[in-house]
Design an enzyme around this catalytic site. Structure first.
Site, mmCIF file in Angstrom:
data_model
loop_
_atom_site.group_PDB
_atom_site.id
_atom_site.type_symbol
_atom_site.label_atom_id
_atom_site.label_comp_id
_atom_site.label_asym_id
_atom_site.label_seq_id
_atom_site.Cartn_x
_atom_site.Cartn_y
_atom_site.Cartn_z
ATOM 1 N N HIS A 102 -21.500 -47.430 3.154
ATOM 2 C CA HIS A 102 -22.147 -46.847 4.338
ATOM 3 C C HIS A 102 -22.799 -47.884 5.251
ATOM 4 O O HIS A 102 -23.866 -47.641 5.830
ATOM 5 C CB HIS A 102 -23.191 -45.808 3.923
ATOM 6 C CG HIS A 102 -22.617 -44.583 3.280
ATOM 7 N ND1 HIS A 102 -21.354 -44.097 3.588
ATOM 8 C CD2 HIS A 102 -23.137 -43.732 2.347
ATOM 9 C CE1 HIS A 102 -21.134 -42.995 2.875
ATOM 10 N NE2 HIS A 102 -22.192 -42.757 2.110
ATOM 11 N N HIS A 173 -23.329 -37.617 7.855
ATOM 12 C CA HIS A 173 -23.522 -37.423 6.411
ATOM 13 C C HIS A 173 -24.469 -36.256 6.124
ATOM 14 O O HIS A 173 -25.347 -36.355 5.255
ATOM 15 C CB HIS A 173 -24.064 -38.706 5.771
ATOM 16 C CG HIS A 173 -23.723 -38.862 4.322
ATOM 17 N ND1 HIS A 173 -24.098 -37.946 3.376
ATOM 18 C CD2 HIS A 173 -23.048 -39.827 3.657
ATOM 19 C CE1 HIS A 173 -23.691 -38.354 2.181
ATOM 20 N NE2 HIS A 173 -23.041 -39.495 2.323
ATOM 21 N N GLU A 308 -17.522 -35.200 5.047
ATOM 22 C CA GLU A 308 -17.567 -36.308 6.000
ATOM 23 C C GLU A 308 -16.163 -36.617 6.518
ATOM 24 O O GLU A 308 -15.370 -37.279 5.833
ATOM 25 C CB GLU A 308 -18.141 -37.554 5.307
ATOM 26 C CG GLU A 308 -19.483 -37.332 4.625
ATOM 27 C CD GLU A 308 -19.692 -38.340 3.508
ATOM 28 O OE1 GLU A 308 -19.727 -39.555 3.794
ATOM 29 O OE2 GLU A 308 -19.803 -37.902 2.337
#
Length: 344
Positions: A102, A173, A308
């Site tokens: 991420h 997210h 996602e």
């Protein structure tokens, strides 16, 4: 409508409220361009906030779960934080053991985004990532726009431009619980995915490089079924699904249906469209027990699920995966649309 909720690293965090014509309400934070609340009616017309999150700036800063955040520069995982670009080795920050997740420990979810434009039903935010941040080549300029359209659909639109070749994968997210945040686990809620293949993973949840059919496996959500009806292991799902539905025209945009989620008890139903090639389905199996949520709620494993839409994980190391490369003069664009209904 906007107001401050507290300070993070000395800078005020602003919350912007968006409202649709039929009552859909979204609240967005400048900290990480986050979807902090999403109020949706059930079959009786009762509204509930269906995304997990926190009440205070301090809790938002400390959250280990990326609740509602815009993640990147490269959301999901890159093996060893390494890949080659134009023959040059790139080494990214490794923040999940030996791997990159991420965007690294200081990804764009940790940035204060600037409000560019705001109205009753929309807000546009922007941020910049300098060349070399978390190891990424190229300076990146990013925008994230949330808007509620006249049909009370929520749109999330992300764009980015670079001044040097790089890779980009920005995602939202949010964790959803269609019964309402804090309402318990989501294992009895139903899901359908427009995906006939998935990318299996090895150690560290890194894709093996294979692309396999979902038929006859726990990954088969081609028809609606309960999330908990067949888990692939005790941790549940944290896997990329390869989206396969044909592209359709939705309000003038070329998008494909990706997911349909429903809570049988409340009747809340959510459908997602996107222009992305993949979708990471995560059932929150790693959420810590007792994590402080909103309005006194305590979260734990399976308290919410993430959907996602994305480039596939570790794409820079797999030439056969859809490319995540972005070059100067190009614009990265990622669109997600969420529509809601209530069923008897």
């Amino acid at each position: 409508m906007s107001h401050g909720i507290g300070r993070i690293d000395g800078e005020e965090v602003t919350e912007v409220t968006l409202t649709g014509s039929a009552g859909l309400t979204a609240k967005v934070l400048t900290w990480g361009a986050r979807l902090a609340e999403l109020w949706v009616p059930d079959r009786e017309g009762e509204f509930a906030d269906i995304v997990l999150g926190h009440d205070t700036a301090a809790d938002w800063q400390a959250t280990p779960a990326y609740f509602g955040a815009t993640c990147g520069r490269y959301a999901n995982r890159i093996a060893g934080g390494r890949f080659a670009l134009d023959g040059q080795a790139v080494q990214l920050d490794c923040n999940e053991g030996a791997n990159h997740l991420h965007g690294g420990r200081a990804g764009i979810d940790r940035k204060h985004w600037r409000i560019v434009e705001a109205a009753a039903d929309r807000v546009t935010l922007d941020a910049q990532s300098p060349a070399g941040e978390m190891g990424y080549p190229g300076a990146l300029r990013m925008t994230c726009r949330y808007r509620i359209d006249p049909q009370d659909r929520l749109w999330i639109e992300m764009e980015a431009q670079t001044d040097a070749p790089t890779v980009v994968n920005l995602v939202n997210h949010a964790y959803f619980n269609m019964a309402g945040q804090g309402a318990g686990d989501v294992l009895a809620q139903e899901l359908q995915l427009w995906a006939d293949r998935y990318t299996p993973v090895g150690p560290g949840l890194i894709p093996t490089g294979d692309v396999l059919p979902v038929a006859g496996t726990p990954f088969d959500f081609t028809r609606p079924r309960a999330i908990g009806a067949a888990l692939p292991g005790p941790g549940g799902f944290d896997h990329n699904f390869c989206l396969s539905a044909p592209v359709q025209d939705l309000a003038g945009q070329a998008l494909r249906p990706t997911a349909l989620a429903r809570d049988p008890t409340s009747g809340r139903r959510m459908q997602i469209w996107s222009n992305a090639p993949g979708l990471q389905f995560y059932t929150g199996g790693a959420l810590p027990e007792g994590l402080a949520g909103k309005d006194g709620a305590r979260y734990g494993r399976f308290s919410g699920f993430a959907l996602e839409t994305q480039r596939w994980p570790d794409s820079p190391n797999h030439p056969g995966f859809p490319s995540a490369r972005l070059d100067p003069g190009e614009t990265y664009r990622h669109v997600m649309v969420f529509s809601f209904a209530a069923q008897d």
